[in-house]
Design a protein around this motif. Structure first.
Motif, PDB file in Angstrom:
ATOM      1  N   ARG A 132      -6.296   0.397  -7.735  1.00 30.05           N
ATOM      2  CA  ARG A 132      -6.823  -0.086  -6.461  1.00 30.05           C
ATOM      3  C   ARG A 132      -7.536  -1.433  -6.579  1.00 30.05           C
ATOM      4  N   SER A 133      -7.997  -1.804  -7.784  1.00 27.57           N
ATOM      5  CA  SER A 133      -8.734  -3.062  -7.934  1.00 27.57           C
ATOM      6  C   SER A 133      -7.817  -4.254  -8.204  1.00 27.57           C
ATOM      7  N   GLN A 155      -9.462   0.974   1.746  1.00 23.40           N
ATOM      8  CA  GLN A 155     -10.459   1.144   0.691  1.00 23.40           C
ATOM      9  C   GLN A 155     -10.644   2.618   0.343  1.00 23.40           C
ATOM     10  N   ARG A 215      -6.643  -3.442  -3.316  1.00 24.70           N
ATOM     11  CA  ARG A 215      -7.117  -4.814  -3.169  1.00 24.70           C
ATOM     12  C   ARG A 215      -5.972  -5.737  -2.769  1.00 24.70           C
TER      13      ARG A 215
END
Length: 362
Positions: A114-115, A204, A262
Motif C-alpha cells: 500500500r505504501s 487508504q 499510494r
C-alpha cells in the motif's frame, strides 16, 4: 473500449452455419472452450520488489534479429494483454519475427504494497528492467512498448532517465487528457467537492483499489457491450474466431488485479482530479518529470473506438513530446484492448510496430 470482438459477416449457407455453430458448441462443452490459451514459453531472468522480468524463448530454428523489445505491463492489468491467446498474441507475433522479446510484470499486489507510489515504477521497476534487457541482449538498445498506464510509465521513465539504453518508445492507448475520457469527464467536477474525500478515505482503508472495483471500471468503459454480449454470442455461434476472442478477453478481465494504495491515490489526485499529465509534467515528490525531456523517437498509437484512451485524450501527446527526435501519431481500429491485441491488430498495429522497430534498430 470494445471488450467484445467485432463480428464478421460470413457468406455461408444456413446448413453450413448451423453445422459450424453445433461444432463450436460441442467443442466448447468437450474441451472447455475454443481459444488456445497456452502462454508463450518464457524464462524469468531478473526480479526485485514488484518486478519480474521475463525473456520469451526464441522459436526453434530461428536466429534472433534486431534490437530487443521490452513490453511494459500496466498496473492492475495482467500480462495477458500482450499474450492474449495463440494467433492473437503480440508476444507470439514478435517472437515469430525473430525479435528478442521481453516483458516486465509486477505480481499480485496486496495490502503490504500500500505504501508503493508511482515513483517506484518510474524510478526503479521500469528503468531497471530496461537496463537488464539491454545487458541480457548483449548491450543493445531497447525498443520499449507500453500500453495504457504502461505507456505513461514508459514515457515518464524515459523523461526522468535520459541515459537509459532506449532505441525507441511505442505508447499505445495512453490518455494524457482525462477530460476527453467519457467515463471520467462527467465525474471530474464532483471530485473536488467534500464528498470526494470519501475516495481518499476508502483507498487508504483498503490499502488500494480492490480487484472487483478495478474490474468493474474496466468493464463499465464499454457498458453497451456488456448488455449486448449474450446476444452477440448467440448470433455468432458459427464464428469460431469471434468466440475464441471472447473467451480470451473474458479470461483477461477475470485476471485484473488491484492497485497499491499510494499509487492509486496519486493517480486519483494527479490524473483524475488535476489532469496534471495534460500539462506535460508529474510531481514525484522530490522532483518534477517533464514529458518534453523525452529525446528518443516515439510512436503514439490511439484506438479509433477506445473508451479509456480515446483519440482526443491521446492526441495531445503530440504537443507535449516536443523534445523527441522523431514523433509519429497513428490511429488504428479497435477499443482499448483491441488496438493492442484484437483480431484487426494483426494487420494494423503489429505491422506498424514492426516497421517502427526496424526503422530505429541500431
Amino acid at each position: 473500449m470494445a471488450l467484445l470482438p467485432r463480428p464478421r459477416k460470413a457468406a455461408a449457407s444456413i446448413a453450413t452455419t448451423v453445422g459450424a455453430a453445433a461444432g463450436n458448441v460441442a467443442h466448447s462443452l468437450l474441451y472447455g472452450g475454443l481459444a488456445d490459451l497456452r502462454p508463450m514459453p518464457r524464462t524469468l531472468i531478473d526480479d526485485g520488489n514488484r518486478r519480474e522480468l521475463y525473456h520469451y524463448r526464441p522459436l526453434a530454428g530461428t536466429t534472433p534479429e534486431g534490437d530487443p523489445v521490452l513490453l511494459v505491463t500496466p498496473l492492475a492489468a495482467p500480462a495477458l494483454c500482450y499474450d492474449l491467446r495463440r494467433d492473437c498474441s503480440v508476444v507470439e507475433h514478435l517472437v515469430g519475427t525473430g525479435r528478442p522479446t521481453y516483458l516486465v510484470e509486477y505480481g499480485e499486489v496486496n495490502f503490504s504494497d500500500r505504501s508503493l507510489g508511482i515513483e517506484h515504477w518510474i524510478s526503479h521497476v521500469v528503468p531497471e528492467a530496461i537496463r537488464s534487457v539491454s545487458e541480457h541482449a548483449g548491450g543493445r538498445s531497447v525498443h520499449v512498448v507500453g500500453w495504457s498506464l504502461g505507456g505513461i510509465f514508459t514515457m515518464l521513465t524515459a523523461a526522468d532517465f535520459p541515459d537509459l539504453p532506449i532505441a525507441s518508445l511505442s505508447v499505445l492507448g495512453s490518455p494524457c487528457d482525462v477530460r476527453q475520457v467519457p467515463m471520467i469527464a462527467p465525474l471530474r467536477p464532483l471530485l473536488n467537492l467534500p464528498p470526494g474525500n470519501l475516495v481518499t478515505t476508502a483507498y487508504q482503508a483498503f490499502g488500494g483499489a480492490p480487484k472487483p472495483l478495478v474490474r468493474w471500471a474496466f468493464q463499465i468503459s464499454s457498458v453497451d457491450k456488456m448488455f449486448t454480449k449474450p446476444v452477440a454470442k448467440l448470433s455468432n455461434l458459427a464464428d469460431r474466431e469471434f468466440l475464441a476472442q471472447l473467451e480470451a478477453v473474458d479470461r483477461f478481465t477475470d485476471n485484473i488485479i488491484a492497485y497499491p494504495g499510494r499509487t492509486f491515490g496519486q493517480l486519483y489526485h494527479h490524473f483524475f482530479r488535476t489532469n496534471a499529465l495534460f500539462n506535460g509534467q508529474i510531481d514525484l515528490g522530490d522532483h518534477q518529470v517533464y514529458l518534453c525531456d523525452i529525446k528518443q523517437p516515439t510512436l503514439v498509437v490511439a484506438g479509433a473506438n477506445d473508451g479509456i484512451g480515446p483519440v482526443a485524450a491521446v492526441k495531445p501527446l503530440i504537443d507535449l513530446l516536443t523534445g523527441a527526435d522523431e514523433l509519429r501519431f497513428e490511429v488504428v481500429p479497435g477499443g482499448h484492448l483491441g488496438l493492442l491485441t484484437g483480431r484487426d491488430a494483426r494487420t494494423t498495429t503489429w505491422p506498424l510496430l514492426d516497421e517502427w522497430f526496424t526503422q530505429h534498430d541500431a
